[in-house]
Design an enzyme around this catalytic site. Structure first.
Site, PDB file in Angstrom:
ATOM      1  CG  HIS A 111      12.257  18.626  45.235  1.00 16.84           C
ATOM      2  ND1 HIS A 111      11.560  17.881  44.328  1.00 16.84           N
ATOM      3  CD2 HIS A 111      12.827  17.710  46.068  1.00 16.84           C
ATOM      4  CE1 HIS A 111      11.692  16.593  44.594  1.00 16.84           C
ATOM      5  NE2 HIS A 111      12.461  16.469  45.654  1.00 16.84           N
ATOM      6  NE  ARG A 154       9.275  11.978  43.800  1.00 20.04           N
ATOM      7  CZ  ARG A 154      10.371  12.116  44.544  1.00 20.04           C
ATOM      8  NH1 ARG A 154      10.415  13.005  45.510  1.00 20.04           N
ATOM      9  NH2 ARG A 154      11.433  11.369  44.324  1.00 20.04           N
TER      10      ARG A 154
HETATM   11  C1  OXD Z   1      14.414  12.048  46.482  1.00 21.55           C
HETATM   12  C2  OXD Z   1      14.123  13.466  46.219  1.00 21.55           C
HETATM   13  O1  OXD Z   1      13.610  11.166  46.178  1.00 21.55           O
HETATM   14  O2  OXD Z   1      15.039  14.274  46.159  1.00 21.55           O
HETATM   15  O3  OXD Z   1      15.494  11.795  47.026  1.00 21.55           O
HETATM   16  O4  OXD Z   1      12.979  13.847  46.076  1.00 21.55           O
END
Ligand code: OXD
Length: 309
Positions: free
Chosen positions: A272, A224
């Site tokens: 992402h 994250r």
């Molecule tokens: C997840 C993401 O947590 O896509 O799956 O970040």
């Protein structure tokens, strides 16, 4: 009773189709067209508006659309006494591992440097980074961490793993807890963050962490954005403490156009995409959990709400 899909900004219709392909009788509502709130027993969620899930008095389970659940747990008005589940999916695990292996090999074989040289029409050999200067340190030894570690050992990398509690994984040297964190960092030439985001792990990729890595270490963050103190990363690259980074997650997504990471020659940015949750692969476990909950059974892949993952 009904299943609510509450995934603003995502393709809810695609999920609905996949869920109904498995069970055509499912009563699915797509937020904000929820119908009577008391009919909702199960919510399939990604970045729901804070406070929204309190409106459903018969809600029994909140299922995350992804592997992470921080987007659910950060809601200060989350209803009490509901199960929270996450996705555990072999396809997701494989795509994350693939991204990690690709990034590590890219670093060892200098592909980004070659790309830069190609653009400058240069023909110049770069030394391959020795395996002895390529020890991998994986923070977070859940499904994805273990899978990535295994794949990397198959390429002959020496892999160290760090987690909150002790873990034993074949061919991996594992460390755990705060007391072994520094010792883990000292050995990690390539540091990979796969931790869940919790109050204990927020900002963990910071100056002190970087200071304890070997000179010229490389950082990969696929967990994250909030794990990383962005300014500390820029500074560590500036001083040469770090040789660069590959980042797939950011505090703000999409990453603002003027953000310094965007054009940084030593930072690879991806939007992402390290692990994509594919509806075809994940819908089955969502339907299974919905059925379990309706039958009064605990769902699979439950999150420990105290721990936060
Ligand atoms: C997840 C993401 O947590 O896509 O799956 O970040």
């Amino acid at each position: 009773m009904a299943l609510l899909i509450i995934t603003p900004g995502r393709n809810a219709l695609r999920w609905q189709r996949e869920l109904q392909r498995i069970d055509s009788k499912l009563d699915i509502r797509i937020w904000p067209d929820t119908g009577a709130p008391k009919e909702i027993e199960f919510a399939f969620a990604w970045n729901h508006p804070a406070g929204e899930l309190q409106k459903y008095p018969n809600l029994k389970c909140i299922a995350s659309l992804g592997a992470g659940v921080d987007h659910i747990l950060q809601d200060p008005d989350l209803p009490e006494n509901v199960f929270v589940t996450r996705v555990v999916d072999p396809l997701l695990t494989r795509s994350m591992s693939e991204y990690i292996v690709l990034t590590v090999l890219n670093r060892r074989r200098n592909f980004c440097v070659y790309r830069e040289k190609q653009q400058k029409k240069k023909w110049h050999l770069e030394p391959i980074v020795e395996f002895s200067r390529c020890n991998i340190g994986i923070m977070g030894l859940g499904e994805i961490g273990k899978s990535a570690a295994k794949r990397l050992t198959e390429f002959s990398f020496r892999v160290f793993g760090w987690s909150r509690t002790p873990k034993q994984i074949p061919k991996i040297t594992t460390c755990y807890g705060n007391h072994q964190f520094m010792q883990f960092l000292h050995r990690s030439h390539i540091l990979i963050c796969l931790l869940p985001l919790t109050p204990l792990t927020k900002d963990i990729l910071n100056q002190s962490t970087f200071d304890n890595l070997p000179e010229g270490a490389y950082v990969i963050n696929v967990a994250r954005g909030e794990h990383l103190v962005e300014h500390d990363l820029l500074q560590a690259i500036e001083t040469g403490k770090l040789s660069g980074a590959c980042l797939d997650v950011f505090r703000q997504e999409p990453l603002p156009k003027k953000h310094p990471f965007r054009r940084h020659p030593k930072i690879i940015v991806t939007p992402h995409i390290a692990g994509i949750t594919a509806p075809e692969s994940v819908a089955g476990q969502v339907v299974e959990n919905y059925t379990r909950v309706q039958m009064g059974e605990p769902p699979l892949h439950r999150v420990n709400l105290q721990r936060g993952y």
